[in-house]
Design an enzyme around this catalytic site. Structure first.
Site, PDB file in Angstrom:
ATOM      1  N   GLN A   1       0.849  -1.200   0.000  1.00  0.00           N
ATOM      2  CA  GLN A   1       0.000   0.000   0.000  1.00  0.00           C
ATOM      3  C   GLN A   1       0.885   1.250   0.000  1.00  0.00           C
ATOM      4  O   GLN A   1       0.621   2.224  -0.695  1.00  0.00           O
ATOM      5  CB  GLN A   1      -0.899   0.011   1.241  1.00  0.00           C
ATOM      6  CG  GLN A   1      -1.907  -1.118   1.263  1.00  0.00           C
ATOM      7  CD  GLN A   1      -2.918  -0.981   2.402  1.00  0.00           C
ATOM      8  OE1 GLN A   1      -2.680  -0.313   3.396  1.00  0.00           O
ATOM      9  NE2 GLN A   1      -4.057  -1.623   2.241  1.00  0.00           N
TER      10      GLN A   1
ATOM     11  N   ARG B   1       4.034   7.422  -5.070  1.00  0.00           N
ATOM     12  CA  ARG B   1       5.156   7.418  -5.999  1.00  0.00           C
ATOM     13  C   ARG B   1       6.121   8.569  -5.833  1.00  0.00           C
ATOM     14  O   ARG B   1       7.212   8.564  -6.397  1.00  0.00           O
ATOM     15  CB  ARG B   1       4.609   7.426  -7.442  1.00  0.00           C
ATOM     16  CG  ARG B   1       3.792   6.212  -7.779  1.00  0.00           C
ATOM     17  CD  ARG B   1       2.809   6.502  -8.899  1.00  0.00           C
ATOM     18  NE  ARG B   1       1.762   7.423  -8.452  1.00  0.00           N
ATOM     19  CZ  ARG B   1       0.806   7.905  -9.232  1.00  0.00           C
ATOM     20  NH1 ARG B   1       0.764   7.562 -10.491  1.00  0.00           N
ATOM     21  NH2 ARG B   1      -0.103   8.734  -8.744  1.00  0.00           N
TER      22      ARG B   1
ATOM     23  N   TYR C   1      15.298  -3.461   1.425  1.00  0.00           N
ATOM     24  CA  TYR C   1      16.107  -4.640   1.781  1.00  0.00           C
ATOM     25  C   TYR C   1      15.980  -5.661   0.652  1.00  0.00           C
ATOM     26  O   TYR C   1      14.871  -5.922   0.178  1.00  0.00           O
ATOM     27  CB  TYR C   1      15.518  -5.205   3.084  1.00  0.00           C
ATOM     28  CG  TYR C   1      16.218  -6.387   3.683  1.00  0.00           C
ATOM     29  CD1 TYR C   1      17.202  -6.219   4.648  1.00  0.00           C
ATOM     30  CD2 TYR C   1      15.868  -7.684   3.322  1.00  0.00           C
ATOM     31  CE1 TYR C   1      17.828  -7.309   5.230  1.00  0.00           C
ATOM     32  CE2 TYR C   1      16.491  -8.787   3.897  1.00  0.00           C
ATOM     33  CZ  TYR C   1      17.474  -8.585   4.845  1.00  0.00           C
ATOM     34  OH  TYR C   1      18.091  -9.660   5.422  1.00  0.00           O
TER      35      TYR C   1
ATOM     36  N   LEU D   1       8.250  17.351   2.381  1.00  0.00           N
ATOM     37  CA  LEU D   1       7.149  17.557   3.328  1.00  0.00           C
ATOM     38  C   LEU D   1       5.785  17.652   2.636  1.00  0.00           C
ATOM     39  O   LEU D   1       4.793  17.134   3.152  1.00  0.00           O
ATOM     40  CB  LEU D   1       7.422  18.825   4.159  1.00  0.00           C
ATOM     41  CG  LEU D   1       6.379  19.163   5.224  1.00  0.00           C
ATOM     42  CD1 LEU D   1       6.201  18.055   6.248  1.00  0.00           C
ATOM     43  CD2 LEU D   1       6.757  20.478   5.933  1.00  0.00           C
ATOM     44  N   HIS D   2       5.744  18.271   1.475  1.00  0.00           N
ATOM     45  CA  HIS D   2       4.459  18.380   0.770  1.00  0.00           C
ATOM     46  C   HIS D   2       3.876  16.992   0.479  1.00  0.00           C
ATOM     47  O   HIS D   2       2.712  16.710   0.776  1.00  0.00           O
ATOM     48  CB  HIS D   2       4.642  19.165  -0.534  1.00  0.00           C
ATOM     49  CG  HIS D   2       3.490  19.025  -1.476  1.00  0.00           C
ATOM     50  ND1 HIS D   2       2.244  19.532  -1.193  1.00  0.00           N
ATOM     51  CD2 HIS D   2       3.380  18.390  -2.673  1.00  0.00           C
ATOM     52  CE1 HIS D   2       1.412  19.223  -2.182  1.00  0.00           C
ATOM     53  NE2 HIS D   2       2.074  18.531  -3.090  1.00  0.00           N
TER      54      HIS D   2
ATOM     55  N   ARG E   1      -3.309   8.266   4.684  1.00  0.00           N
ATOM     56  CA  ARG E   1      -3.035   7.054   5.475  1.00  0.00           C
ATOM     57  C   ARG E   1      -3.255   7.229   6.977  1.00  0.00           C
ATOM     58  O   ARG E   1      -3.289   6.224   7.695  1.00  0.00           O
ATOM     59  CB  ARG E   1      -1.609   6.568   5.201  1.00  0.00           C
ATOM     60  CG  ARG E   1      -1.346   6.250   3.730  1.00  0.00           C
ATOM     61  CD  ARG E   1      -2.287   5.211   3.174  1.00  0.00           C
ATOM     62  NE  ARG E   1      -1.976   4.897   1.777  1.00  0.00           N
ATOM     63  CZ  ARG E   1      -2.596   3.965   1.064  1.00  0.00           C
ATOM     64  NH1 ARG E   1      -3.560   3.251   1.598  1.00  0.00           N
ATOM     65  NH2 ARG E   1      -2.283   3.765  -0.203  1.00  0.00           N
TER      66      ARG E   1
HETATM   67  C1  LIG Z   1      -8.339   4.361   1.622  1.00  0.00           C
HETATM   68  C2  LIG Z   1      -7.604   4.006   0.370  1.00  0.00           C
HETATM   69  C3  LIG Z   1      -8.051   2.976  -0.428  1.00  0.00           C
HETATM   70  C4  LIG Z   1      -7.365   2.630  -1.601  1.00  0.00           C
HETATM   71  N1  LIG Z   1      -7.815   1.585  -2.371  1.00  0.00           N
HETATM   72  C5  LIG Z   1      -7.134   1.216  -3.486  1.00  0.00           C
HETATM   73  C6  LIG Z   1      -7.552   0.112  -4.291  1.00  0.00           C
HETATM   74  O1  LIG Z   1      -8.550  -0.528  -4.015  1.00  0.00           O
HETATM   75  N2  LIG Z   1      -6.819  -0.229  -5.391  1.00  0.00           N
HETATM   76  C7  LIG Z   1      -5.695   0.478  -5.750  1.00  0.00           C
HETATM   77  O2  LIG Z   1      -5.064   0.135  -6.765  1.00  0.00           O
HETATM   78  N3  LIG Z   1      -5.282   1.538  -5.015  1.00  0.00           N
HETATM   79  C8  LIG Z   1      -5.959   1.913  -3.892  1.00  0.00           C
HETATM   80  N4  LIG Z   1      -5.499   2.982  -3.146  1.00  0.00           N
HETATM   81  C9  LIG Z   1      -4.284   3.687  -3.572  1.00  0.00           C
HETATM   82  C10 LIG Z   1      -4.622   5.053  -4.203  1.00  0.00           C
HETATM   83  O3  LIG Z   1      -5.442   4.919  -5.333  1.00  0.00           O
HETATM   84  C11 LIG Z   1      -3.325   5.793  -4.563  1.00  0.00           C
HETATM   85  O4  LIG Z   1      -2.612   5.042  -5.515  1.00  0.00           O
HETATM   86  C12 LIG Z   1      -2.417   6.017  -3.376  1.00  0.00           C
HETATM   87  O5  LIG Z   1      -3.155   6.511  -2.293  1.00  0.00           O
HETATM   88  C13 LIG Z   1      -1.300   6.978  -3.742  1.00  0.00           C
HETATM   89  O6  LIG Z   1      -1.859   8.255  -3.900  1.00  0.00           O
HETATM   90  P1  LIG Z   1      -1.256   9.316  -4.925  1.00  0.00           P
HETATM   91  O7  LIG Z   1      -1.179   8.741  -6.296  1.00  0.00           O
HETATM   92  O8  LIG Z   1      -2.060  10.564  -4.753  1.00  0.00           O
HETATM   93  O9  LIG Z   1       0.197   9.531  -4.292  1.00  0.00           O
HETATM   94  P2  LIG Z   1       1.583   9.810  -5.025  1.00  0.00           P
HETATM   95  O10 LIG Z   1       1.952   8.686  -5.907  1.00  0.00           O
HETATM   96  O11 LIG Z   1       2.550  10.192  -3.949  1.00  0.00           O
HETATM   97  O12 LIG Z   1       1.305  11.037  -5.916  1.00  0.00           O
HETATM   98  C14 LIG Z   1       1.018  12.315  -5.349  1.00  0.00           C
HETATM   99  C15 LIG Z   1       0.352  13.141  -6.430  1.00  0.00           C
HETATM  100  O13 LIG Z   1       1.301  13.347  -7.494  1.00  0.00           O
HETATM  101  C16 LIG Z   1       0.630  13.250  -8.728  1.00  0.00           C
HETATM  102  N5  LIG Z   1       1.240  12.147  -9.501  1.00  0.00           N
HETATM  103  C17 LIG Z   1       2.172  11.278  -9.066  1.00  0.00           C
HETATM  104  N6  LIG Z   1       2.529  10.441 -10.037  1.00  0.00           N
HETATM  105  C18 LIG Z   1       1.788  10.773 -11.112  1.00  0.00           C
HETATM  106  C19 LIG Z   1       1.682  10.263 -12.425  1.00  0.00           C
HETATM  107  N7  LIG Z   1       2.436   9.263 -12.878  1.00  0.00           N
HETATM  108  N8  LIG Z   1       0.794  10.837 -13.256  1.00  0.00           N
HETATM  109  C20 LIG Z   1       0.026  11.867 -12.861  1.00  0.00           C
HETATM  110  N9  LIG Z   1       0.076  12.398 -11.624  1.00  0.00           N
HETATM  111  C21 LIG Z   1       0.953  11.865 -10.756  1.00  0.00           C
HETATM  112  C22 LIG Z   1      -0.837  13.054  -8.458  1.00  0.00           C
HETATM  113  O14 LIG Z   1      -1.471  14.305  -8.401  1.00  0.00           O
HETATM  114  C23 LIG Z   1      -0.849  12.462  -7.073  1.00  0.00           C
HETATM  115  O15 LIG Z   1      -2.035  12.676  -6.360  1.00  0.00           O
HETATM  116  C24 LIG Z   1      -6.185   3.351  -1.979  1.00  0.00           C
HETATM  117  C25 LIG Z   1      -5.741   4.394  -1.170  1.00  0.00           C
HETATM  118  C26 LIG Z   1      -6.412   4.726  -0.015  1.00  0.00           C
HETATM  119  C27 LIG Z   1      -5.894   5.853   0.852  1.00  0.00           C
END
Ligand SMILES: Cc1cc2nc3c(=O)[nH]c(=O)nc-3n(C[C@H](O)[C@H](O)[C@H](O)COP(=O)(O)OP(=O)(O)OC[C@H]3O[C@@H](n4cnc5c(N)ncnc54)[C@H](O)[C@@H]3O)c2cc1C
Length: 301
Positions: free
Chosen positions: A109, A114, A121, A213-214, A223
């Site tokens: 998770q 990303r 490890y 930090l952002h 989380r």
């Molecule tokens: C309660 C909960 C339930 C979830 N359930 C599922 C599930 O059932 N199945 C599943 O697969 N995932 C699930 N997830 C994972 C979720 O969909 C996100 O993948 C995860 O929370 C990472 O979020 P993020 O992409 O915003 O974060 P980061 O990867 O840190 O990205 C931060 C922000 O950067 C931008 N960004 C980063 N990389 C890219 C890119 N390549 N292209 C465009 N914009 C980008 C986006 O704006 C993104 O919001 C769940 C998450 C939560 C919290």
């Protein structure tokens, strides 16, 4: 065991030899530096390094605003302004490097975030320890009947005992076979990179995770939320405490504008306006789906 005796000796040695620096330091973070905070039964999170403090956020913001910041002169006011208006890049001026020990299913998770740098490890190179996450009895819950992605009542009695026994037995059996397969006694021994496929998802792994930090706050908002699975939420909660000590102004703004805040759709705002004007708005006349109405109402309960 969360931290090995060797790791603890290394932590003690690092904390016993402070060095002078000209860099900005956060007193709150210095107290955490290197120390392992226990999480779950064998896990931990610890700060290995960091850069920046509340002042670094303001320093960066003042580059872009210059004299214009006179209206938000104090640092906390400026940070609150930045957070409120989603002006995010000044928060990227702070960084933290964490060493985390966590079960593999939690790591799956976590790795979805990303916008961080990771080094894990290697189970191709090294042998994993016999350490498995076994939920404490109060966290051994049944499948939720209202949320497909959640848990409900805690299992009790004979069922709880049976499940715990299965988790322990299966984990140990899988590990016994892992050891047996890689052993070179009287055989060639299977490569570690292959033998590991037999290990369950509750085995512990470790990584270094560096993030600004952002993006860390984005991770924490998702989380440390009640909808996140308990086993990742406890890591997020531990990190929240560290961030509160590291950048107290930024953390307070984050609690206010993100963690404790709610988002309303245009339709929800319209409903609130109608309510404030004295109209009786109901599920039938709100214009939203049943679920959305329920979620909207939950904000006021
Ligand atoms: C309660 C909960 C339930 C979830 N359930 C599922 C599930 O059932 N199945 C599943 O697969 N995932 C699930 N997830 C994972 C979720 O969909 C996100 O993948 C995860 O929370 C990472 O979020 P993020 O992409 O915003 O974060 P980061 O990867 O840190 O990205 C931060 C922000 O950067 C931008 N960004 C980063 N990389 C890219 C890119 N390549 N292209 C465009 N914009 C980008 C986006 O704006 C993104 O919001 C769940 C998450 C939560 C919290």
């Amino acid at each position: 065991m969360a931290v090995t005796p060797e790791q603890q000796a290394e932590i003690d040695a690092l904390r016993e030899t402070p060095r002078q620096t000209l860099r900005a330091v956060s007193e709150g973070m210095e107290a955490h530096l290197y120390n392992a905070i226990p999480v779950l039964d064998h896990g931990f999170v610890r700060v290995v390094d960091y850069m920046g403090d509340d002042a670094a956020i303001c320093q960066a913001a003042r580059v872009s605003y210059g004299r214009g910041t006179k209206s938000v002169q104090n640092d906390e006011g400026l940070i609150r302004y930045l957070m409120r208006h989603w002006h995010s890049t000044p928060f990227e001026m702070c960084e933290v490097k964490l060493h985390v020990k966590l079960p593999v299913f939690v790591a799956r998770q976590w790795i979805r975030h990303r916008t961080a740098n990771v080094n894990e490890y290697s189970a191709r190179y090294s042998i994993l320890d016999r350490e498995f996450y076994i939920p404490a009895p109060e966290h051994l819950a049944a499948q939720s009947v209202v949320n497909n992605q959640g848990r409900g009542e805690v299992l009790e009695g004979e069922e709880a005992a049976r499940v715990l026994e299965m988790l322990k037995r299966d984990s140990n059996l899988a590990y016994d076979h892992y050891e047996e397969m890689i052993s070179t006694e009287d055989q060639q021994g299977l490569a570690r990179e292959l033998a590991r496929m037999n290990l369950p998802a509750n085995i512990y792994t470790q990584w270094y995770w560096k993030v600004d930090l952002h993006n860390l706050l984005h991770f924490l908002r998702l989380r440390a939320d009640a909808h996140a699975q308990y086993e990742i939420r406890v890591y997020a909660d531990a990190i929240c405490k560290v961030v509160a000590d590291w950048v107290p102004f930024a953390y307070r703004a984050f609690e206010d504008y993100r963690l404790g805040a709610v988002t309303f759709s245009a339709q929800m705002v319209d409903c609130m306006k109608r309510m404030l004007a004295g109209e009786e708005v109901t599920e039938e006349n709100c214009g939203m789906s049943k679920r959305e109405w329920r979620e909207f109402r939950a904000n006021f309960e």
